[in-house]
Design an enzyme around this catalytic site. Structure first.
Site, PDB file in Angstrom:
ATOM      1  CG  HIS A  17      -1.497  -1.250   1.266  1.00 21.99           C
ATOM      2  ND1 HIS A  17      -2.265  -1.886   2.117  1.00 21.99           N
ATOM      3  CD2 HIS A  17      -3.041  -1.463   0.590  1.00 21.99           C
ATOM      4  CE1 HIS A  17      -2.931  -2.743   2.407  1.00 21.99           C
ATOM      5  NE2 HIS A  17      -3.725  -2.425   0.987  1.00 21.99           N
ATOM      6  NE  ARG A  90      -2.726  -7.026  -4.699  1.00 19.51           N
ATOM      7  CZ  ARG A  90      -3.997  -7.150  -3.906  1.00 19.51           C
ATOM      8  NH1 ARG A  90      -3.272  -7.523  -2.650  1.00 19.51           N
ATOM      9  NH2 ARG A  90      -5.152  -7.473  -3.756  1.00 19.51           N
ATOM     10  CB  SER A 127      -4.496  -6.276   4.530  1.00 20.78           C
ATOM     11  OG  SER A 127      -3.960  -5.590   4.102  1.00 20.78           O
TER      12      SER A 127
END
Ligand code: ADP
Length: 158
Positions: A17, A90, A127
């Protein structure tokens, strides 16, 4: 003033991030890193905890500020005079999902979405994986800022 938003759950903020936020900050005048409040996913951290970590970890960027929002992202954009949403890709599976959301947001409001490719160094990072590793005592020091590492350690001690 070219103001953009980097929205996300940030549960918790990771080096991936921070990489995207920092790169966006070099391309635009102002970046608002915004924590989504009304997430359906069960979160480890409260919105205020996520915001506090995001704040701490983006302090070095002079043109980044943080916020939280509820409801539709496009409403947040309109209220804050933001014309562009930054999302990162990603993988191809990110693209499938993100394309649909970007088109919906455009349809709803005309707000543009710009995609940045994830830094290959962090393209495996999420995460949820960080939480998985931290929960079992794994070393996440190369995946999250030291402040977040500490907060994860405290959280899993509780
Ligand atoms: P969301 O639940 O909205 O996807 P996330 O916090 O998982 O929220 O992600 C917020 C944004 O950060 C998304 O654009 C996501 O693609 C991006 N992102 C997440 N992890 C990484 C990473 N490792 N590298 C680059 N970008 C990432």
């Amino acid at each position: 003033m070219r103001r953009v938003v980097c929205p996300g759950s940030f549960d918790p903020v990771t080096n991936g991030h921070i990489d995207i936020i920092g790169r966006a900050a070099r391309q635009y005048d102002e970046v608002i890193a915004a924590v989504l409040g009304n997430v359906s996913k069960r979160a480890l951290f409260s919105v205020d905890e996520k915001l506090e970590m995001l704040d701490e970890c983006t302090r070095a960027f002079t043109n980044v500020r943080t916020a939280k929002f509820d409801g539709l992202l496009v409403d947040f954009c309109r209220e804050n005079d933001i014309g562009t949403i930054i999302r990162s890709l990603r993988s191809v599976s990110d693209f499938d999902y993100e394309l649909q959301i970007a088109q919906m947001n455009y349809q709803l409001s005309g707000v543009e979405t710009m995609f940045m490719t994830a830094n290959p160094q962090y393209s495996f990072l999420s995460s949820s994986l960080v939480k998985e590793v931290a929960q079992h005592g794994g070393d996440v020091s190369s995946l999250v800022p030291p402040y977040v590492e500490q907060r994860l350690r405290e959280k899993y001690k509780e």
